[in-house]
Design a protein around this motif. Sequence first.
Motif, PDB file in Angstrom:
ATOM      1  N   SER A   1      10.272  16.161  -5.264  1.00  0.00           N
ATOM      2  CA  SER A   1      10.527  16.294  -6.706  1.00  0.00           C
ATOM      3  C   SER A   1       9.444  17.097  -7.406  1.00  0.00           C
ATOM      4  O   SER A   1       9.644  17.554  -8.527  1.00  0.00           O
TER       5      SER A   1
ATOM      6  N   CYS B   1      13.158  18.893  -9.314  1.00  0.00           N
ATOM      7  CA  CYS B   1      13.604  17.521  -9.536  1.00  0.00           C
ATOM      8  C   CYS B   1      14.808  17.215  -8.654  1.00  0.00           C
ATOM      9  O   CYS B   1      15.804  17.935  -8.658  1.00  0.00           O
TER      10      CYS B   1
ATOM     11  N   HIS C   1      10.113  16.115 -12.785  1.00  0.00           N
ATOM     12  CA  HIS C   1       9.403  17.134 -12.011  1.00  0.00           C
ATOM     13  C   HIS C   1       7.912  17.115 -12.345  1.00  0.00           C
ATOM     14  O   HIS C   1       7.054  17.067 -11.446  1.00  0.00           O
TER      15      HIS C   1
ATOM     16  N   ASN D   1      15.170  15.916 -16.154  1.00  0.00           N
ATOM     17  CA  ASN D   1      14.778  16.495 -14.863  1.00  0.00           C
ATOM     18  C   ASN D   1      13.403  17.155 -14.944  1.00  0.00           C
ATOM     19  O   ASN D   1      12.589  17.034 -14.022  1.00  0.00           O
TER      20      ASN D   1
END
Length: 250
Positions: free
Chosen positions: A83, A87, A41, A37
């Motif tokens: 995002s 995320c 991001h 994640n």
Amino acid sequence: MSFLLFLPRAVFVVIWIVSSLLSVAVVYPLVSLPMRNAMNHYWSRMLMFICGVKVRVVGQPVQTGAALWVANHVSWIDIFVLSSVRCVAFIAKSDIRRWPIIGLLVAKAGTVFIERGQRYAIKAVGDQMNHRFAQGEVLGLFPEGTTSGGLDVRPFHASLFEPAIRARVCIQPIALRFLHRGRRSDYVAFVGEQNLVQNLWVLLGTTQVVVEVVFLPLITAEQCEEWGRSKVSAHAHHAISSMVRSGIKG
């Protein structure tokens, strides 16, 4: 000017995408979900920087725990704009999986695809949503089901609000407001007969593109349970459309 901007940006976009795909293939299998994640991001933030898109956050996004983010849909960059804030695993129509390069990227980023016109599709997506919520993830939903010019909001489809209500997670409406050279505009919207390559030419060949990401007040799990999906959908639509329309002259 468009060509002089487009060429170097396009080169950097290709390099960034290739390096990201290599990371997905090599690194993803070796790291935890929080690390994946974090990578998504960072990757999204850098992609928007390379594309010349400034993301301006307004309000208080839910930054921890499971939630459903509900937003109006203007462009393929919406996924990466959101995002870049946190995320997000998105729910998207299966057609996107077949887009060149972008389809592969969003698939590897954990997108939940829905097959339109299939009776079993809603249940299958609901099961995947419940699994993601159980892991504390935030899911993104574009309930219009298609893109618009960004100056108004189409009607919402309420069916995919149901898994979030049953999972007892909060729902946060989000208004995406696109500006071009200081004014509200549909200049970079991905609509009509335009294909992805044509939209990339428009986006990468211009300057001063800003996306305001306006995080509106939460609809709590308790409110969702009390109201039901139709009222939750109507409330989210009203909140988002009011914010999208505000500030438009004429």
